[in-house]
Write a protein that holds these residues in place. Structure first.
Motif, PDB file in Angstrom:
ATOM      1  N   TYR A 185      26.193  66.626  18.567  1.00 15.98           N
ATOM      2  CA  TYR A 185      25.973  67.763  17.683  1.00 15.98           C
ATOM      3  C   TYR A 185      26.115  67.268  16.248  1.00 15.98           C
ATOM      4  N   GLN A 186      24.998  67.322  15.503  1.00 16.20           N
ATOM      5  CA  GLN A 186      24.986  66.841  14.126  1.00 16.20           C
ATOM      6  C   GLN A 186      25.390  67.963  13.177  1.00 16.20           C
ATOM      7  N   PHE A 187      26.451  67.717  12.410  1.00 18.76           N
ATOM      8  CA  PHE A 187      26.867  68.633  11.355  1.00 18.76           C
ATOM      9  C   PHE A 187      26.466  68.036  10.011  1.00 18.76           C
ATOM     10  N   HIS A 188      26.288  68.901   9.023  1.00 22.25           N
ATOM     11  CA  HIS A 188      25.801  68.462   7.719  1.00 22.25           C
ATOM     12  C   HIS A 188      26.737  68.958   6.623  1.00 22.25           C
ATOM     13  N   GLY A 189      26.883  68.164   5.568  1.00 21.65           N
ATOM     14  CA  GLY A 189      27.801  68.490   4.486  1.00 21.65           C
ATOM     15  C   GLY A 189      27.115  69.077   3.274  1.00 21.65           C
ATOM     16  N   GLY A 190      27.912  69.403   2.293  1.00 20.98           N
ATOM     17  CA  GLY A 190      27.425  69.998   1.058  1.00 20.98           C
ATOM     18  C   GLY A 190      28.364  71.098   0.609  1.00 20.98           C
ATOM     19  N   ALA A 191      28.068  71.655  -0.552  1.00 18.91           N
ATOM     20  CA  ALA A 191      28.899  72.726  -1.101  1.00 18.91           C
ATOM     21  C   ALA A 191      28.027  73.922  -1.417  1.00 18.91           C
ATOM     22  N   SER A 192      28.460  75.086  -0.991  1.00 16.02           N
ATOM     23  CA  SER A 192      27.668  76.286  -1.224  1.00 16.02           C
ATOM     24  C   SER A 192      28.533  77.519  -1.129  1.00 16.02           C
ATOM     25  N   ILE A 193      27.945  78.645  -1.532  1.00 15.70           N
ATOM     26  CA  ILE A 193      28.623  79.936  -1.464  1.00 15.70           C
ATOM     27  C   ILE A 193      27.860  80.901  -0.565  1.00 15.70           C
ATOM     28  N   GLY A 194      26.992  80.364   0.317  1.00 17.37           N
ATOM     29  CA  GLY A 194      26.319  81.202   1.302  1.00 17.37           C
ATOM     30  C   GLY A 194      25.076  81.888   0.789  1.00 17.37           C
ATOM     31  N   PHE A 195      24.657  82.949   1.501  1.00 18.97           N
ATOM     32  CA  PHE A 195      23.535  83.806   1.136  1.00 18.97           C
ATOM     33  C   PHE A 195      22.173  83.131   1.272  1.00 18.97           C
ATOM     34  N   ARG A 196      22.100  81.995   1.958  1.00 20.62           N
ATOM     35  CA  ARG A 196      20.815  81.317   2.191  1.00 20.62           C
ATOM     36  C   ARG A 196      20.733  80.847   3.636  1.00 20.62           C
ATOM     37  N   GLN A 197      19.508  80.807   4.148  1.00 18.74           N
ATOM     38  CA  GLN A 197      19.272  80.393   5.530  1.00 18.74           C
ATOM     39  C   GLN A 197      19.445  78.897   5.721  1.00 18.74           C
ATOM     40  N   GLY A 198      19.022  78.118   4.745  1.00 19.37           N
ATOM     41  CA  GLY A 198      19.108  76.671   4.861  1.00 19.37           C
ATOM     42  C   GLY A 198      17.925  76.066   5.584  1.00 19.37           C
ATOM     43  N   ARG A 199      17.860  74.748   5.527  1.00 19.30           N
ATOM     44  CA  ARG A 199      16.756  74.032   6.165  1.00 19.30           C
ATOM     45  C   ARG A 199      17.215  72.649   6.583  1.00 19.30           C
ATOM     46  N   LEU A 200      16.559  72.121   7.604  1.00 15.77           N
ATOM     47  CA  LEU A 200      16.775  70.747   8.044  1.00 15.77           C
ATOM     48  C   LEU A 200      15.407  70.083   8.111  1.00 15.77           C
ATOM     49  N   GLY A 201      15.201  69.044   7.335  1.00 20.58           N
ATOM     50  CA  GLY A 201      13.928  68.329   7.390  1.00 20.58           C
ATOM     51  C   GLY A 201      13.800  67.604   8.719  1.00 20.58           C
ATOM     52  N   PRO A 202      12.732  67.807   9.488  1.00 21.72           N
ATOM     53  CA  PRO A 202      12.642  67.225  10.833  1.00 21.72           C
ATOM     54  C   PRO A 202      12.661  65.702  10.847  1.00 21.72           C
ATOM     55  N   GLU A 203      11.938  65.073   9.928  1.00 24.45           N
ATOM     56  CA  GLU A 203      11.923  63.612   9.911  1.00 24.45           C
ATOM     57  C   GLU A 203      13.301  63.043   9.594  1.00 24.45           C
ATOM     58  N   ARG A 204      13.955  63.649   8.608  1.00 26.21           N
ATOM     59  CA  ARG A 204      15.286  63.163   8.245  1.00 26.21           C
ATOM     60  C   ARG A 204      16.289  63.432   9.364  1.00 26.21           C
ATOM     61  N   PHE A 205      16.165  64.586  10.009  1.00 29.85           N
ATOM     62  CA  PHE A 205      17.069  64.941  11.101  1.00 29.85           C
ATOM     63  C   PHE A 205      16.995  63.902  12.216  1.00 29.85           C
ATOM     64  N   ILE A 206      15.784  63.517  12.597  1.00 29.49           N
ATOM     65  CA  ILE A 206      15.603  62.530  13.660  1.00 29.49           C
ATOM     66  C   ILE A 206      16.034  61.141  13.183  1.00 29.49           C
ATOM     67  N   ASP A 207      15.646  60.796  11.963  1.00 34.27           N
ATOM     68  CA  ASP A 207      15.932  59.455  11.453  1.00 34.27           C
ATOM     69  C   ASP A 207      17.432  59.200  11.321  1.00 34.27           C
ATOM     70  N   ARG A 208      18.182  60.226  10.963  1.00 36.29           N
ATOM     71  CA  ARG A 208      19.627  60.051  10.758  1.00 36.29           C
ATOM     72  C   ARG A 208      20.312  59.538  12.013  1.00 36.29           C
ATOM     73  N   ARG A 209      19.853  59.970  13.172  1.00 38.12           N
ATOM     74  CA  ARG A 209      20.471  59.568  14.431  1.00 38.12           C
ATOM     75  C   ARG A 209      19.470  58.819  15.306  1.00 38.12           C
ATOM     76  N   ILE A 210      18.555  58.078  14.685  1.00 34.90           N
ATOM     77  CA  ILE A 210      17.498  57.402  15.436  1.00 34.90           C
ATOM     78  C   ILE A 210      18.068  56.370  16.400  1.00 34.90           C
ATOM     79  N   ASP A 211      19.138  55.691  16.022  1.00 32.34           N
ATOM     80  CA  ASP A 211      19.726  54.684  16.912  1.00 32.34           C
ATOM     81  C   ASP A 211      20.236  55.321  18.199  1.00 32.34           C
ATOM     82  N   GLN A 212      20.873  56.481  18.062  1.00 34.26           N
ATOM     83  CA  GLN A 212      21.410  57.143  19.245  1.00 34.26           C
ATOM     84  C   GLN A 212      20.295  57.803  20.064  1.00 34.26           C
ATOM     85  N   LEU A 213      19.329  58.400  19.395  1.00 36.76           N
ATOM     86  CA  LEU A 213      18.188  58.992  20.108  1.00 36.76           C
ATOM     87  C   LEU A 213      17.430  57.933  20.899  1.00 36.76           C
ATOM     88  N   SER A 214      17.311  56.745  20.322  1.00 38.69           N
ATOM     89  CA  SER A 214      16.574  55.676  21.001  1.00 38.69           C
ATOM     90  C   SER A 214      17.335  55.133  22.216  1.00 38.69           C
TER      91      SER A 214
END
Length: 730
Positions: free
Chosen positions: A203-232
């Motif tokens: 389960y990949q968690f992501h960091g940052g600082a915010s005060i809410g009120f937004r849906q957010g986004r995860l870029g698909p290429e970056r999401f896969i690339d971040r854990r490419i070693d484990q996915l492979s």
């Protein structure tokens, strides 16, 4: 130099001002009525003792169908709420109303066809591959597929296979979820194919600082690339924008969302052997809190650059701007404060002379507007460099976002703070402002350097008489920004949020007593890490103190001390700190896999019982070499022991509250107060003769000073009886 920079900024702003910000067309201009949903847990002790309700949504979500909008148990939907499906490459959200609530949705002729207040999308599958040539993750176009030779390969069960990944996306609890898995080329479009899955889940968690009120986004290429070693290697990977603290710190909602995302995965592919959390910063502390507060989501944690939680970090974070204002305006006549190593004695965090700060030109400008003599900073500290404007964006309800996500009318009817994002937990006052946990009543800033004779009594008294506190929320003002021809420039004329600091009247600046009800709710609802986390934990961080990075080393010891206090030990928390040029993720994952698989056979025992013998506290150099390892390598001031070998290599710094005499565990929101006379009698000031300054101390601290041995007076009885003894005996 600075005149040229100012001219360039004005020129750029003029050019940019000719075009309308594209966000304006997607602005939220109206807020819907609150949607009834009473599914907030009823917590009377600690949330970990409160059972979660049974799931009522019929998982899995079908392709082309929509996931739940209401959470399972974390309260009603928050509004306003800005949709980001378009930013995530998923197109516009589904229309759910015609009343103008939420973001507008357009047709192909750019006409509004309705509005979306809940930002939902239909569940879909997409495909990606790892390019052999440049090792980049790219979309797999089925109508014009890449040649097989263009796709990188990996080995699964001794067989060489192309790296093609199936990615499922949809919305759960209004946030965008992701499920990624390596799949065979011939069966890549079959949703239920799991031929290459090794039955282990990350389960990949992501960091940052915010005060809410937004849906957010995860870029698909970056999401896969971040854990490419484990996915492979065959791991499956899941996540949600609701588990990205760039978009909010409601970690009860984050837990609720993570549970449901995992349920979506299990309903499709079955139970994994284990689920390992991984993520940095806010994505690290989220793991600590989910492990503390609930079961059934995470079996092990790999927090990176972690804090124990966010709200207890606000205790000292919100001191920083107060200190900046004091040093640069109120104590400008004292030349020692132009030396950043001297400021470090009060701030605790690292200070470096001649360290360049990108906003240093704002200092003399703001000193002029504050009626002080201007000077260039000549250096910086973590308190400045990393927590710049923290009070503005974290605590000021009038500030809001710099980007125009919301119209002026929506901005004006919303209170924009960390605590308002969690108002259902912290509660609100009679003016509608969320209750906040911050306070500094009785805090004696600089007490430690005073006792160490690094601060004179006169400097200590001047500091505490003038530092002040934050104004009540209803009195806070939006920051003053220089305006030219109707366009905002990044020229802040109220630096350090000085317009929101209590003035010195009539003798000393008022302090703020923390809201005990807010503190109680923060503890009960698990927003504070109290040290309850008996799962395998490998915490990894770079040593970043010399970069004045906010991810300071002492945060790891905060978590450790809290675990030792609550559990009686921290044997299940391993700490690796590495040179900033090396991050030992691969080695860590291999050992965590070994630990978690062994843990399956010893689930009835404490997590440390199955820990691999080679997994020990360690410090690591830039080449990945272990410099020192063992039980005592991180000893130091934090546990009142002589410095260990790793502490000598990577020394930690402290915080303003530790320098004020507070504990290294860093979790006292409101200290117990004792009269100044009593503080002198019990030796709080050591050998110093403070009786000669009794009158002045009483004027500065009319309600008394902190006695940290009394603990946090806002912490309630959380219902744990003999917990420590239970685990020590086991």
């Amino acid at each position: 130099m600075y005149a040229k920079l100012l001219f360039l900024m004005i020129l750029v702003s003029l050019l940019l001002g000719c075009e309308e910000d594209p966000l304006i067309a997607r602005q939220v201009k109206a807020v819907p009525p609150s949607v009834p949903n009473n599914l907030l847990l009823n917590v009377d002790k600690h949330i970990s003792l409160t059972p979660r309700p049974k799931e009522h949504f019929a998982f899995p979500i079908g392709l082309g169908e929509v996931g739940p909008a209401d959470s399972l148990y974390s309260g009603k939907r928050q509004y306003p709420f800005f949709c980001m499906t378009l930013d995530a490459g998923l197109g516009q959200p589904l229309v759910d109303n015609q009343q103008g609530y939420g973001v507008p949705v357009y047709d192909e002729q750019n006409k509004i066809i309705g509005y979306s207040q809940d930002c939902l999308i239909k569940t879909r599958l997409d495909y990606y591959y790892l390019s052999e040539q440049d090792r980049q993750v790219k979309p797999y176009d089925k109508s014009a597929p890449p040649k097989l030779s263009e796709i990188a390969t990996t080995k699964i069960d001794g067989k060489i296979v192309p790296q093609i990944y199936r990615l499922e996306r949809g919305t759960i609890n209004r946030y965008i979820y992701h499920i990624a898995m390596l799949v065979p080329l011939a069966q890549m479009t079959q949703r239920l194919n799991k031929d290459y899955w090794n039955n282990k889940l990350i389960y990949q968690f992501h960091g940052g600082a915010s005060i809410g009120f937004r849906q957010g986004r995860l870029g698909p290429e970056r999401f896969i690339d971040r854990r490419i070693d484990q996915l492979s290697q065959g791991y499956a990977l899941i996540s949600s924008s609701g588990n990205d603290t760039s978009y909010g710190y409601n970690l009860l909602l984050g837990e609720d969302t993570a549970r449901r995302v995992k349920q979506q995965f299990i309903s499709l592919y079955g139970e994994p052997l284990y689920t390992l959390g991984i993520g940095g910063s806010g994505g690290a502390l989220a793991q600590y809190l989910i492990a503390q507060n609930s079961t059934g989501i995470l079996d092990g944690l790999m927090p990176i650059y972690s804090y124990p939680d966010m709200v207890s970090q606000s205790i000292y974070i919100l001191d920083c701007d107060l200190l900046h204002h004091y040093f640069n305006v109120k104590a400008q006549d004292n030349s020692r404060w132009r030396d950043w190593e001297q400021r470090e004695k009060v701030e605790g965090m690292n200070g470096i002379n001649d360290f360049e700060h990108p906003y240093e030109f704002l200092l003399p400008l703001n000193q002029i507007f504050a009626g002080a003599w201007p000077n260039m900073p000549g250096g910086s500290s973590e308190c400045v460099y990393s927590w710049f404007f923290s009070a503005t964006f974290f605590y000021n309800p009038k500030q809001g976002f710099l980007k125009p996500y919301f119209s002026d009318s929506v901005q004006s009817q919303t209170n924009w703070t960390y605590w308002q994002d969690l108002a259902q937990i912290y509660g609100t006052d009679d003016k509608g402002f969320a209750r906040t946990t911050w306070g500094n009543e009785g805090v004696q800033y600089g007490l430690r350097p005073l006792l160490n004779q690094e601060l004179t009594i006169e400097e200590f008294l001047h500091l505490n008489r003038n530092i002040g506190a934050w104004q009540p929320q209803e009195k806070m003002q939006k920051e003053k920004v220089f305006n030219l021809f109707g366009m905002n420039l990044p020229l802040w004329l109220s630096l350090w949020s000085r317009n929101n600091i209590t003035p010195a009247e009539p003798y000393s600046a008022k302090r703020k007593f923390a809201d005990l009800k807010a503190i109680e709710q923060g503890y009960r609802f698990g927003q504070v890490f109290i040290g309850k986390a008996d799962v395998p934990i490998l915490e990894i961080r770079h040593y970043l103190e010399e970069s004045l990075n906010m991810h300071h080393t002492s945060a790891s010891f905060e978590a450790r001390l809290r675990m030792q206090d609550f559990q009686g030990h921290s044997d299940n928390q391993i700490l690796w700190i590495a040179d900033e040029n090396y991050i030992p993720i691969t080695e860590g994952l291999a050992l965590m896999d070994k630990w978690l698989m062994a843990r399956r056979d010893k689930a009835e025992l404490p997590a440390s019982a199955s820990k691999p013998v080679e997994l020990q506290d360690a410090c690591i150099d830039a080449n990945g070499k272990v410099l020192h390892q063992g039980d005592n390598v991180w000893n130091g001031d934090w546990n009142q022991q002589p410095n260990g070998e790793c502490t000598k290599v990577f020394p930690p710094y402290s915080t303003p509250r530790i320098q004020a005499g507070g504990p290294w565990a860093g979790s006292i929101f409101q200290c117990g107060l004792i009269p100044v006379e009593h503080a002198i009698e019990i030796g709080l000031y050591g050998e110093l003769n403070m009786k000669a300054h009794l009158t002045e101390l009483k004027r500065i601290f009319p309600h008394g000073v902190c006695d940290y041995s009394l603990g946090d007076i806002g912490r309630p009885d959380l219902g744990f009886k003999n917990y420590k003894e239970k685990w020590v005996n086991r």
